[in-house]
Design a protein around this motif. Structure first.
Motif, PDB file in Angstrom:
ATOM      1  N   ASP A 119       0.797  -1.217   0.000  1.00 33.63           N
ATOM      2  CA  ASP A 119       0.000   0.000   0.000  1.00 33.63           C
ATOM      3  C   ASP A 119       0.837   1.277   0.000  1.00 33.63           C
ATOM      4  O   ASP A 119       1.770   1.422   0.803  1.00 33.63           O
ATOM      5  CB  ASP A 119      -0.910   0.011   1.224  1.00 33.63           C
ATOM      6  N   PRO A 120       0.474   2.222  -0.867  1.00 35.26           N
ATOM      7  CA  PRO A 120       1.141   3.523  -0.870  1.00 35.26           C
ATOM      8  C   PRO A 120       0.579   4.453   0.208  1.00 35.26           C
ATOM      9  O   PRO A 120      -0.597   4.349   0.589  1.00 35.26           O
ATOM     10  CB  PRO A 120       0.839   4.069  -2.265  1.00 35.26           C
ATOM     11  N   ALA A 159       2.688   5.251  -7.033  1.00 32.30           N
ATOM     12  CA  ALA A 159       1.772   4.488  -6.178  1.00 32.30           C
ATOM     13  C   ALA A 159       1.178   3.304  -6.929  1.00 32.30           C
ATOM     14  O   ALA A 159       0.990   2.220  -6.366  1.00 32.30           O
ATOM     15  CB  ALA A 159       0.661   5.399  -5.662  1.00 32.30           C
ATOM     16  N   ASN A 160       0.904   3.494  -8.219  1.00 32.05           N
ATOM     17  CA  ASN A 160       0.290   2.435  -9.026  1.00 32.05           C
ATOM     18  C   ASN A 160       1.306   1.479  -9.642  1.00 32.05           C
ATOM     19  O   ASN A 160       0.916   0.492 -10.278  1.00 32.05           O
ATOM     20  CB  ASN A 160      -0.565   3.050 -10.136  1.00 32.05           C
ATOM     21  N   VAL A 172      -9.294   3.763  -0.610  1.00 32.44           N
ATOM     22  CA  VAL A 172      -8.482   4.969  -0.469  1.00 32.44           C
ATOM     23  C   VAL A 172      -8.901   5.648   0.835  1.00 32.44           C
ATOM     24  O   VAL A 172     -10.070   6.000   1.000  1.00 32.44           O
ATOM     25  CB  VAL A 172      -8.660   5.938  -1.642  1.00 32.44           C
ATOM     26  N   ALA A 213      -6.674   0.894  -6.272  1.00 37.25           N
ATOM     27  CA  ALA A 213      -6.757   0.158  -5.012  1.00 37.25           C
ATOM     28  C   ALA A 213      -8.211  -0.097  -4.671  1.00 37.25           C
ATOM     29  O   ALA A 213      -9.115   0.598  -5.159  1.00 37.25           O
ATOM     30  CB  ALA A 213      -6.086   0.948  -3.879  1.00 37.25           C
ATOM     31  N   SER A 270      -4.809   2.065   0.230  1.00 37.95           N
ATOM     32  CA  SER A 270      -3.939   3.207  -0.067  1.00 37.95           C
ATOM     33  C   SER A 270      -4.293   4.346   0.880  1.00 37.95           C
ATOM     34  O   SER A 270      -5.403   4.423   1.399  1.00 37.95           O
ATOM     35  CB  SER A 270      -4.104   3.662  -1.521  1.00 37.95           C
ATOM     36  N   LEU A 304      -5.782   6.454  -7.699  1.00 45.68           N
ATOM     37  CA  LEU A 304      -5.081   5.346  -7.056  1.00 45.68           C
ATOM     38  C   LEU A 304      -5.775   4.021  -7.362  1.00 45.68           C
ATOM     39  O   LEU A 304      -6.975   3.865  -7.136  1.00 45.68           O
ATOM     40  CB  LEU A 304      -5.009   5.575  -5.548  1.00 45.68           C
TER      41      LEU A 304
END
Length: 470
Positions: free
Chosen positions: A236-237, A383-384, A414, A411, A392, A409
């Protein structure tokens, strides 16, 4: 891996268990099949009563259950108690909401020439749950609570290093009043999964675990045309923009990375910071990581306990060593602690490049990768740049930046200006190599239901002559 309790704080084997033999396994599968036939006809009110009794047992016996979790996988006692409280809340959530979530859904009957048209949700049958050790209670309860409230029955194949927690869970559910075959723990090794899932009486499976395990289960289920829900790994970012509250972001970042001793699929792992905020965030973040107390998980002063397995610590060490050898900067931590147990300190690594394993692989321990980017678009792109897409984090006070991050993002979740977590009222799951399907909320309880379409024709008009004679 043997089915055994091994204390991560000392490395000592506490107790071992024999795997179920073929005859015992057959008995449990037969019991699940038989129980489902009657259990599915119980009322929501009856199931809800049992589910609330289960929640009461969790709360009332939290100390005993927490001690088992800490003994088997090393999470701190305070984290174990919090996990138990979350399980009790999740159980009560589905006791309160299952009937509403699964109520008949009406459709436009006139559009299809019907008197009535609706969808009815009905349970599928025995579902196999293949669960990991890192949240040994919550991972199971977030499947079991909606599954049992929907009228399904559960078969748990838990991780081999948390057998006592698995047996404890079956005991609590049975003591709460659920029929004995409604939820059963199967003490078996991974090699038994294919045979169980292939059995005609097992109708579906859910797995939380590694990408490799998910692929294996999906392959077996696919051959059998059985439904699966998969929650797999994450990288995860945690994106930080200059408008963010940097002090708060850094404190949350340390918690987000080191929660559960750094062993969480939705823990923030890659910290991506705009250049204009990088120097201050790095200072604050490293300070917060250094301030975390590593030690005995039974001591409430401890923030970070041992990793759950010796191999897990070795994996973390190898990833950090690979990055350091290729030029990364280890800003804090980075070396195993002396003494017994599988401890590893909170660690921050900067200067990560694509040729380092940490750039692409999930680090399952208290190790943060720190990146610096030039602008928002570079942050989204980095991030991706991962095969995973579970959770994220986005930290910004700018509405336009927030919308770009929420939209951009890749994910399943978020979280803006807060730490990614799972809540019973919110759907939970990922995209890409992080799996498919959803747990929790209304979506989670419907995953293992048949959405049966019902069409009821209009009554025939009475014959005019017959009506007149009457």
């Amino acid at each position: 891996m043997p089915i055994a309790t091994v204390d991560p704080a000392t490395g000592e084997t506490v107790t071992t268990f024999d795997a179920l033999g073929a005859e015992e396994l057959e008995q449990r599968l037969a019991r699940a099949d038989e129980t489902f036939r009657t259990y599915r006809r119980t009322s929501y009110a009856q199931r809800a009563g049992w589910m609330r009794a289960f929640a009461d047992l969790l709360d009332g016996e939290a100390d005993q259950t927490a001690a088992l979790m800490t003994l088997e996988m090393g999470k701190t006692l305070k984290a174990a108690r919090a996990e138990i409280a979350k399980c009790a809340a999740g159980a009560r959530y589905y006791a309160d909401n299952a009937e509403r979530f699964l109520a008949d859904v009406p459709y436009d009957a006139d559009a299809v020439g019907a008197e009535q048209a609706y969808t009815r949700y009905q349970p599928l049958g025995p579902v196999l749950a293949i669960m990991p050790w890192n949240f040994p209670l919550w991972q199971v309860v977030r499947f079991a609570a909606p599954a049992l409230m929907a009228g399904n029955v559960g078969l748990l194949k838990h991780a081999s290093n948390v057998p006592q927690t698995a047996l404890r869970l079956e005991e609590l559910i049975t003591r709460a009043g659920f029929p004995a075959g409604a939820f059963q723990t199967l003490l078996v090794g991974s090699s038994a999964i294919e045979g169980i899932l292939s059995d005609r009486r097992v109708v579906a499976a859910t797995l939380t675990g590694s990408e490799g395990a998910g692929r294996s289960v999906a392959e077996v289920a696919g051959r059998q045309l059985k439904k699966t829900v998969l929650e797999l790994g994450g990288s995860d970012p945690f994106v930080v923009m200059p408008s963010a509250d940097l002090e708060r972001a850094a404190q949350v970042a340390a918690t987000a990375r080191c929660q559960n001793n750094g062993q969480s699929c939705i823990a923030a792992k890659r910290f991506i910071v705009h250049r204009d905020a990088a120097e201050e965030f790095q200072r604050l973040f490293v300070e917060a990581m250094r301030a975390l107390v590593v030690g005995d998980p039974t001591d409430d002063a401890t923030d970070v306990g041992p990793l759950a397995t010796e191999q897990g610590r070795t994996d973390v060490e190898e990833l950090v060593a690979d990055a350091a050898a290729k030029g990364a900067d280890v800003l804090c931590g980075g070396t195993r602690l002396d003494g017994p147990g599988w401890y590893y300190p909170p660690t921050v690594v900067a200067g990560i490049t694509p040729d380092m394993r940490m750039h692409h692989e999930e680090v399952f321990g208290p190790v943060a990768s720190l990146y610096v980017v030039e602008d928002l678009e570079a942050a989204v792109a980095l991030a991706n740049d991962t095969p995973f897409g579970l959770g994220s984090n986005a930290w910004t006070e700018d509405p336009q930046e927030r919308e770009r991050l929420v939209e951009g993002l890749d994910a399943g979740q978020v979280f803006v200006n807060g730490m990614t977590t799972s809540y019973p009222p919110l759907p939970f799951g990922g995209v890409k190599a992080s799996g498919y399907g959803r747990e929790l909320a209304d979506l989670g309880i419907r995953e293992f239901c048949n959405a049966k379409t019902v069409w009821v024709g209009k009554a025939a008009a009475p014959d005019a002559g017959t009506a007149a004679s009457e």
